[in-house]
Write a protein that holds these residues in place. Structure first.
Motif, mmCIF file in Angstrom:
data_model
loop_
_atom_site.group_PDB
_atom_site.id
_atom_site.type_symbol
_atom_site.label_atom_id
_atom_site.label_comp_id
_atom_site.label_asym_id
_atom_site.label_seq_id
_atom_site.Cartn_x
_atom_site.Cartn_y
_atom_site.Cartn_z
ATOM 1 N N ILE A 159 -21.925 4.680 25.499
ATOM 2 C CA ILE A 159 -21.120 4.987 24.311
ATOM 3 C C ILE A 159 -22.052 5.526 23.234
ATOM 4 N N GLN A 160 -21.625 6.606 22.599
ATOM 5 C CA GLN A 160 -22.429 7.223 21.536
ATOM 6 C C GLN A 160 -21.548 7.513 20.331
ATOM 7 N N ILE A 161 -22.010 7.124 19.152
ATOM 8 C CA ILE A 161 -21.297 7.398 17.904
ATOM 9 C C ILE A 161 -22.241 8.175 16.992
ATOM 10 N N SER A 162 -21.752 9.255 16.408
ATOM 11 C CA SER A 162 -22.594 10.079 15.538
ATOM 12 C C SER A 162 -21.856 10.393 14.240
ATOM 13 N N GLY A 163 -22.620 10.573 13.176
ATOM 14 C CA GLY A 163 -22.042 10.877 11.864
ATOM 15 C C GLY A 163 -22.615 9.963 10.796
ATOM 16 N N ARG A 164 -21.919 9.882 9.673
ATOM 17 C CA ARG A 164 -22.356 9.001 8.580
ATOM 18 C C ARG A 164 -21.882 7.580 8.856
ATOM 19 N N ILE A 165 -22.598 6.915 9.750
ATOM 20 C CA ILE A 165 -22.202 5.579 10.205
ATOM 21 C C ILE A 165 -22.466 4.564 9.097
ATOM 22 N N GLY A 166 -21.433 3.774 8.792
ATOM 23 C CA GLY A 166 -21.563 2.756 7.755
ATOM 24 C C GLY A 166 -21.700 3.317 6.352
ATOM 25 N N LYS A 168 -23.756 5.702 5.362
ATOM 26 C CA LYS A 168 -25.125 6.127 5.025
ATOM 27 C C LYS A 168 -25.127 7.594 4.586
ATOM 28 N N GLU A 169 -26.098 7.934 3.750
ATOM 29 C CA GLU A 169 -26.177 9.298 3.225
ATOM 30 C C GLU A 169 -26.558 10.310 4.310
ATOM 31 N N ILE A 170 -27.425 9.881 5.227
ATOM 32 C CA ILE A 170 -27.904 10.777 6.282
ATOM 33 C C ILE A 170 -27.180 10.463 7.586
ATOM 34 N N ALA A 171 -26.646 11.506 8.232
ATOM 35 C CA ALA A 171 -25.953 11.315 9.511
ATOM 36 C C ALA A 171 -26.969 10.917 10.578
ATOM 37 N N ARG A 172 -26.534 10.064 11.502
ATOM 38 C CA ARG A 172 -27.416 9.633 12.583
ATOM 39 C C ARG A 172 -26.608 9.418 13.836
ATOM 40 N N VAL A 173 -27.293 9.120 14.912
ATOM 41 C CA VAL A 173 -26.652 8.892 16.212
ATOM 42 C C VAL A 173 -27.071 7.521 16.720
ATOM 43 N N VAL A 174 -26.096 6.701 17.083
ATOM 44 C CA VAL A 174 -26.380 5.409 17.723
ATOM 45 C C VAL A 174 -25.702 5.397 19.087
ATOM 46 N N TRP A 175 -26.348 4.793 20.053
ATOM 47 C CA TRP A 175 -25.750 4.729 21.380
ATOM 48 C C TRP A 175 -26.161 3.446 22.080
ATOM 49 N N ILE A 176 -25.391 3.098 23.087
ATOM 50 C CA ILE A 176 -25.643 1.897 23.876
ATOM 51 C C ILE A 176 -25.246 2.189 25.318
ATOM 52 N N ARG A 177 -25.973 1.607 26.251
ATOM 53 C CA ARG A 177 -25.680 1.828 27.677
ATOM 54 C C ARG A 177 -25.752 0.514 28.424
ATOM 55 N N TYR A 195 -14.133 12.095 21.187
ATOM 56 C CA TYR A 195 -13.011 11.679 20.337
ATOM 57 C C TYR A 195 -13.449 11.638 18.868
ATOM 58 N N PRO A 196 -12.814 12.427 17.985
ATOM 59 C CA PRO A 196 -13.151 12.370 16.551
ATOM 60 C C PRO A 196 -12.331 11.281 15.844
ATOM 61 N N VAL A 197 -12.943 10.639 14.861
ATOM 62 C CA VAL A 197 -12.227 9.609 14.102
ATOM 63 C C VAL A 197 -12.506 9.813 12.616
ATOM 64 N N ARG A 198 -11.448 9.789 11.800
ATOM 65 C CA ARG A 198 -11.596 9.962 10.349
ATOM 66 C C ARG A 198 -11.750 8.595 9.681
ATOM 67 N N THR A 199 -12.824 8.426 8.954
ATOM 68 C CA THR A 199 -13.046 7.200 8.189
ATOM 69 C C THR A 199 -13.146 7.579 6.707
ATOM 70 N N ILE A 200 -13.280 6.573 5.841
ATOM 71 C CA ILE A 200 -13.356 6.854 4.398
ATOM 72 C C ILE A 200 -14.664 7.554 4.040
ATOM 73 N N PHE A 201 -15.658 7.481 4.939
ATOM 74 C CA PHE A 201 -16.949 8.125 4.681
ATOM 75 C C PHE A 201 -17.039 9.520 5.294
ATOM 76 N N VAL A 203 -15.924 12.155 8.922
ATOM 77 C CA VAL A 203 -15.538 12.193 10.334
ATOM 78 C C VAL A 203 -16.712 11.733 11.196
ATOM 79 N N LEU A 204 -16.415 10.811 12.114
ATOM 80 C CA LEU A 204 -17.391 10.357 13.098
ATOM 81 C C LEU A 204 -16.987 10.878 14.471
ATOM 82 N N GLY A 205 -17.959 11.089 15.326
ATOM 83 C CA GLY A 205 -17.683 11.538 16.686
ATOM 84 C C GLY A 205 -18.025 10.443 17.689
ATOM 85 N N ILE A 206 -17.100 10.173 18.600
ATOM 86 C CA ILE A 206 -17.320 9.164 19.640
ATOM 87 C C ILE A 206 -17.371 9.865 20.989
#
Length: 217
Positions: A159-166, A168-177, A195-201, A203-206
């Motif tokens: 699973i990989q999530i990318s964007g302004r996670i939490g 944060k000012e700088i977009a990053r990528v977190v993943w787990i396997r 899958y794109p998801v809209r949050t208050i911060f 758009v994040l990509g899953i």
């Protein structure tokens, strides 16, 4: 080595099949392709509107469209079809009538079938909807991914999530396997979704890769 090709398209004809089955002349190909996308969007919007639950998840794994000379067959693979059928017992007939009106199917028959998949959370689209709902509720991305892995309970998953996670000012990528995910092996059955998801911060990509099975050599 980077993976720059869709894992599903990479395995077409080996472990994956086309979700649209029809024949068209080259001049009509783009028209049919656009119609398929509109049908899928229409069905997803209809189901989302008629599911009277707080979540926006449709629970749709995939939609297969098969077009003949005078018959169009649509198979909707769902993880939780009871949610739709319990809220509206005549939902399938109503959906069929609305589709006919929307796409002007006058001289063409239309059949719709809803098929329940056995393990909903082993499908990446349904699992991505679950993660998206967790992220909208301000749950930690790491916690949401670990919970998704528990629900999937499969041979291997990434699973990989990318964007302004939490926020944060700088977009990053977190993943787990967990387990094995052999992306370069064509005979390995990999299911994938983006899958794109809209949050208050923003758009994040899953992205989710699930290793379901491996054919015998």
């Amino acid at each position: 080595m980077g993976q720059k090709i869709n894992p599903l398209g990479f395995r077409l004809g080996t472990t994956q099949i086309h979700h649209s089955i029809w024949f068209a002349q080259p001049r009509n190909y783009s028209e049919n392709l656009q119609e398929d996308q509109k049908i899928r969007d229409f069905i997803k919007n209809y189901i989302q509107k008629n599911l009277k639950i707080s979540s926006n998840a449709e629970g749709i794994a995939r939609i297969e469209i098969e077009k003949g000379i005078d018959l169009t067959t649509i198979r909707i693979f769902m993880g939780f079809p009871k949610l739709l059928l319990e809220n509206k017992p005549r939902a399938i007939k109503e959906l069929q009538m609305n589709l006919k009106k929307e796409f002007h199917y006058v001289n063409r028959k239309l059949n719709i079938a809803i098929i329940r998949i056995r393990n909903p959370y082993r499908n990446p689209n349904i699992l991505a909807e679950f993660i998206a709902e967790q992220l909208k509720n301000r749950v930690s991305s790491r916690k949401a991914m670990k919970k998704a892995i528990e629900l999937a309970d499969t041979k291997g998953i990434r699973i990989q999530i990318s964007g302004r996670i939490g926020g944060k000012e700088i977009a990053r990528v977190v993943w787990i396997r967990e387990g094995r995910v052999p992306l370069q092996t064509i005979r390995a059955k990999i299911d994938y979704c983006s899958y794109p998801v809209r949050t208050i911060f923003g758009v994040l990509g899953i992205k989710i890769w699930i290793f379901i099975d491996k054919e015998e050599e």
